[in-house]
Write an enzyme that holds these catalytic residues in place. Sequence first.
Site, PDB file in Angstrom:
ATOM      1  N   ASN A  61       1.842  12.894 -37.745  1.00 55.59           N
ATOM      2  CA  ASN A  61       0.982  13.644 -36.827  1.00 55.59           C
ATOM      3  C   ASN A  61      -0.231  14.203 -37.566  1.00 55.59           C
ATOM      4  O   ASN A  61      -0.130  14.636 -38.719  1.00 55.59           O
ATOM      5  CB  ASN A  61       1.763  14.740 -36.081  1.00 55.59           C
ATOM      6  CG  ASN A  61       2.464  15.730 -36.976  1.00 55.59           C
ATOM      7  OD1 ASN A  61       2.920  15.380 -38.049  1.00 55.59           O
ATOM      8  ND2 ASN A  61       2.557  16.964 -36.534  1.00 55.59           N
ATOM      9  N   CYS A  72      -0.201  12.565 -32.190  1.00 55.83           N
ATOM     10  CA  CYS A  72       1.207  12.498 -32.609  1.00 55.83           C
ATOM     11  C   CYS A  72       1.420  11.356 -33.602  1.00 55.83           C
ATOM     12  O   CYS A  72       0.651  10.376 -33.628  1.00 55.83           O
ATOM     13  CB  CYS A  72       2.103  12.228 -31.406  1.00 55.83           C
ATOM     14  SG  CYS A  72       2.150  13.544 -30.189  1.00 55.83           S
ATOM     15  N   GLU A  74       3.681   9.041 -33.544  1.00 60.81           N
ATOM     16  CA  GLU A  74       4.007   7.756 -32.909  1.00 60.81           C
ATOM     17  C   GLU A  74       2.743   6.978 -32.557  1.00 60.81           C
ATOM     18  O   GLU A  74       2.655   5.776 -32.784  1.00 60.81           O
ATOM     19  CB  GLU A  74       4.826   7.968 -31.632  1.00 60.81           C
ATOM     20  CG  GLU A  74       6.193   8.582 -31.842  1.00 60.81           C
ATOM     21  CD  GLU A  74       6.203  10.107 -31.786  1.00 60.81           C
ATOM     22  OE1 GLU A  74       5.209  10.731 -32.225  1.00 60.81           O
ATOM     23  OE2 GLU A  74       7.195  10.670 -31.306  1.00 60.81           O
ATOM     24  N   CYS A 112       6.633  12.409 -26.926  1.00 59.46           N
ATOM     25  CA  CYS A 112       6.034  13.057 -25.754  1.00 59.46           C
ATOM     26  C   CYS A 112       5.661  11.989 -24.714  1.00 59.46           C
ATOM     27  O   CYS A 112       5.702  10.779 -24.998  1.00 59.46           O
ATOM     28  CB  CYS A 112       4.797  13.859 -26.164  1.00 59.46           C
ATOM     29  SG  CYS A 112       3.350  12.853 -26.508  1.00 59.46           S
ATOM     30  N   CYS A 115       2.934   9.482 -25.734  1.00 54.11           N
ATOM     31  CA  CYS A 115       3.409   8.487 -26.703  1.00 54.11           C
ATOM     32  C   CYS A 115       4.298   7.450 -26.024  1.00 54.11           C
ATOM     33  O   CYS A 115       4.227   6.258 -26.343  1.00 54.11           O
ATOM     34  CB  CYS A 115       4.164   9.169 -27.841  1.00 54.11           C
ATOM     35  SG  CYS A 115       3.063  10.024 -28.985  1.00 54.11           S
TER      36      CYS A 115
HETATM   37  N1  THU Z   1       4.460  15.631 -32.374  1.00 56.41           N
HETATM   38  C1  THU Z   1       4.560  14.329 -32.794  1.00 56.41           C
HETATM   39  O1  THU Z   1       3.837  13.896 -33.698  1.00 56.41           O
HETATM   40  N2  THU Z   1       5.467  13.541 -32.195  1.00 56.41           N
HETATM   41  C2  THU Z   1       6.358  13.955 -31.243  1.00 56.41           C
HETATM   42  O2  THU Z   1       7.184  13.158 -30.797  1.00 56.41           O
HETATM   43  C3  THU Z   1       6.328  15.334 -30.762  1.00 56.41           C
HETATM   44  C4  THU Z   1       5.253  16.184 -31.299  1.00 56.41           C
HETATM   45  C5  THU Z   1       3.524  16.508 -33.071  1.00 56.41           C
HETATM   46  C6  THU Z   1       2.326  16.950 -32.259  1.00 56.41           C
HETATM   47  C7  THU Z   1       1.948  18.226 -33.002  1.00 56.41           C
HETATM   48  O3  THU Z   1       1.166  17.880 -34.131  1.00 56.41           O
HETATM   49  C8  THU Z   1       3.266  18.758 -33.505  1.00 56.41           C
HETATM   50  O4  THU Z   1       4.187  17.675 -33.467  1.00 56.41           O
HETATM   51  C9  THU Z   1       3.811  19.909 -32.702  1.00 56.41           C
HETATM   52  O5  THU Z   1       3.887  19.607 -31.363  1.00 56.41           O
END
Ligand code: THU
Length: 158
Positions: A61, A72, A74, A112, A115
Site C-alpha cells: 500500500n 491499496c 492489491e 476492499c 480492489c
Molecule cells: N489497505 C490495503 O492496502 N489493502 C487492503 O486490503 C485493505 C487496506 C491499505 C489502505 C491503507 O493504506 C491502509 O491499508 C489502511 O486502510
Amino acid sequence: MKKVDIIVPLTVVRYSELSETERKLVDAARSVTANSYAPYSHFRVGAAILLSNGEIIYGSNQENAAYPSGLCAERTAAFYAHSRYPDATFEVIAVAAIDTDGSEIKAPIAPCGACRQSLLEYETLAGKPVKVILVGSDEIFIIPSVRSLLPVAFTEFS
Ligand code: THU
C-alpha cells in the site's frame, strides 16, 4: 419470486498445510509489507501475484497526504503486473498485513471493494478463477476465486 443465497467458499488453513507454490506466494506477500508506505494509517499491507508466466509481482500500500490518492497493495500489484506483463494472466494473489503495533495481523484482512472490482477485471481476462490467499498469523483463508468475493458484480464481458 425467486430467492438466491450466495455462499462464499472459504477454506481456513495453516501455513504448514499450503502447497510449496502457495507458501512462496505467502512469503512474498509477507516480505513486501516492508515496502509499504503507510505514514498515515501505519497499517502495512503486502500483495503478491503469481502470473501464468511464473513471475511473482509484488505490491504494497502506498499512501498519500491527500488520503484518497493513495492505493491499496492489491491494486498496486495488479496494475503493475498487467502493465509489465500484459500477455500473462493472473493465477493466484496473496495478501498479508502488519498491524499498527508492528505485528502481523492474527486474522486475515480481505481486499476492499475497489480492489475486488479491479482484481475481477483480471480474473475475467484470465478466463479462469484467480485463487485468493488471505494471510494472518493464526489462520490463512483460501478463497477459490475473486468472483466469490464479489458475487453480484458488474463486468463488461460476463
Ligand atoms: N489497505 C490495503 O492496502 N489493502 C487492503 O486490503 C485493505 C487496506 C491499505 C489502505 C491503507 O493504506 C491502509 O491499508 C489502511 O486502510
